[in-house]
Design an enzyme around this catalytic site. Structure first.
Site, PDB file in Angstrom:
ATOM      1  N   LYS A  17       0.829  -1.209   0.000  1.00  0.00           N
ATOM      2  CA  LYS A  17       0.000   0.000   0.000  1.00  0.00           C
ATOM      3  C   LYS A  17       0.869   1.267   0.000  1.00  0.00           C
ATOM      4  O   LYS A  17       2.085   1.192   0.257  1.00  0.00           O
ATOM      5  CB  LYS A  17      -0.936  -0.039   1.217  1.00  0.00           C
ATOM      6  CG  LYS A  17      -1.955  -1.194   1.167  1.00  0.00           C
ATOM      7  CD  LYS A  17      -2.914  -1.138   2.360  1.00  0.00           C
ATOM      8  CE  LYS A  17      -3.954  -2.251   2.274  1.00  0.00           C
ATOM      9  NZ  LYS A  17      -4.944  -2.156   3.385  1.00  0.00           N
ATOM     10  N   TYR A  57     -12.076  -1.576  -4.073  1.00  0.00           N
ATOM     11  CA  TYR A  57     -12.629  -1.859  -2.744  1.00  0.00           C
ATOM     12  C   TYR A  57     -14.159  -1.755  -2.720  1.00  0.00           C
ATOM     13  O   TYR A  57     -14.737  -1.534  -1.658  1.00  0.00           O
ATOM     14  CB  TYR A  57     -12.010  -0.921  -1.705  1.00  0.00           C
ATOM     15  CG  TYR A  57     -10.671  -1.397  -1.154  1.00  0.00           C
ATOM     16  CD1 TYR A  57     -10.577  -2.588  -0.422  1.00  0.00           C
ATOM     17  CD2 TYR A  57      -9.507  -0.663  -1.336  1.00  0.00           C
ATOM     18  CE1 TYR A  57      -9.366  -3.023   0.099  1.00  0.00           C
ATOM     19  CE2 TYR A  57      -8.284  -1.098  -0.817  1.00  0.00           C
ATOM     20  CZ  TYR A  57      -8.234  -2.279  -0.100  1.00  0.00           C
ATOM     21  OH  TYR A  57      -7.031  -2.701   0.425  1.00  0.00           O
ATOM     22  N   ASN A 120      -1.971  -0.127   6.861  1.00  0.00           N
ATOM     23  CA  ASN A 120      -1.434  -1.399   7.367  1.00  0.00           C
ATOM     24  C   ASN A 120      -0.561  -2.126   6.343  1.00  0.00           C
ATOM     25  O   ASN A 120      -0.465  -3.344   6.337  1.00  0.00           O
ATOM     26  CB  ASN A 120      -2.568  -2.282   7.893  1.00  0.00           C
ATOM     27  CG  ASN A 120      -3.640  -2.530   6.839  1.00  0.00           C
ATOM     28  OD1 ASN A 120      -3.492  -2.116   5.695  1.00  0.00           O
ATOM     29  ND2 ASN A 120      -4.695  -3.218   7.224  1.00  0.00           N
ATOM     30  N   HIS A 123      -2.021  -5.419   1.323  1.00  0.00           N
ATOM     31  CA  HIS A 123      -3.319  -6.035   1.031  1.00  0.00           C
ATOM     32  C   HIS A 123      -3.057  -7.450   0.541  1.00  0.00           C
ATOM     33  O   HIS A 123      -2.058  -7.712  -0.130  1.00  0.00           O
ATOM     34  CB  HIS A 123      -4.048  -5.258  -0.078  1.00  0.00           C
ATOM     35  CG  HIS A 123      -5.226  -6.021  -0.641  1.00  0.00           C
ATOM     36  ND1 HIS A 123      -6.467  -5.967  -0.068  1.00  0.00           N
ATOM     37  CD2 HIS A 123      -5.312  -6.886  -1.686  1.00  0.00           C
ATOM     38  CE1 HIS A 123      -7.286  -6.776  -0.757  1.00  0.00           C
ATOM     39  NE2 HIS A 123      -6.607  -7.340  -1.744  1.00  0.00           N
ATOM     40  N   GLU A 134      -9.332 -10.038  -8.179  1.00  0.00           N
ATOM     41  CA  GLU A 134      -8.354  -8.986  -7.892  1.00  0.00           C
ATOM     42  C   GLU A 134      -7.132  -9.075  -8.810  1.00  0.00           C
ATOM     43  O   GLU A 134      -6.585  -8.043  -9.203  1.00  0.00           O
ATOM     44  CB  GLU A 134      -7.936  -9.057  -6.418  1.00  0.00           C
ATOM     45  CG  GLU A 134      -9.085  -8.644  -5.489  1.00  0.00           C
ATOM     46  CD  GLU A 134      -8.743  -8.715  -4.009  1.00  0.00           C
ATOM     47  OE1 GLU A 134      -9.599  -8.345  -3.195  1.00  0.00           O
ATOM     48  OE2 GLU A 134      -7.606  -9.138  -3.660  1.00  0.00           O
TER      49      GLU A 134
END
Ligand code: UDP
Ligand code: MG
Length: 145
Positions: A17, A57, A120, A123, A134
């Site tokens: 990310k 998302y 975080n 992913h 995805e």
């Protein structure tokens, strides 16, 4: 089956990310995958627009964190990878650790590096169906090696 070694091969999508890229953690994350014997079948760096982040998302569109999450995911470059190994969907989730870094086990990427429940670092697809969707979101079959 011609090649028994590929019998249970699985693929999953991994994203480093914007916080991970910004904080120069890409090398460390990739090292952990390689160390675990996970093969990288495709990789590229790109910068999502807000609209593309919202599409990626979309499953979370009703959640209170959707707006902030998609702002964050479009805030800077990301590294997207297709990981390949036996059982790699779950193995990648295990390497990542819990969504909330405060709940993540020591030695997991999120425990070791995440600073926030949203920021975080990584992913990872959460199942075979999402992995397939995805991967197709970012890669064509020609980009897989
Ligand atoms: N997220 C957040 N607040 C929450 C839950 C999730 O900001 O309460 C963010 C976080 O970046 C997470 C992403 O939304 O990684 C997707 O949430 P999900 O529940 O799918 O967690 P993941 O599969 O990434 O562990
Ligand atoms: Mg998820």
């Amino acid at each position: 089956m011609e090649n028994e070694e590929e019998w249970n091969m699985e693929r999953t999508l991994s994203i480093i990310k914007p916080d991970g890229v910004k904080r120069a953690l890409a090398g460390e994350v990739i090292r952990r995958f390689e160390q675990a014997g996970i093969r990288i079948a495709a990789m590229k760096m790109l910068h999502l627009t807000k609209a593309r982040a919202m599409a990626f998302y979309a499953v979370h569109r009703e959640r209170p964190f959707y707006e902030s999450l998609t702002d964050f995911m479009s805030s800077g470059p990301i590294v997207v990878m297709v990981l390949e190994a036996e059982g790699v969907i779950q193995r990648n989730r295990d390497l990542m650790g819990a969504t909330n870094f405060k709940d993540a086990a020591p030695g997991t990427i999120r425990h070791d590096f995440a600073t926030d429940i949203e920021q975080n670092v990584v992913h990872g697809s959460d199942g075979p169906d999402t992995a397939q969707t995805e991967i197709a979101f970012f890669f064509s079959s020609l980009e897989m090696v």
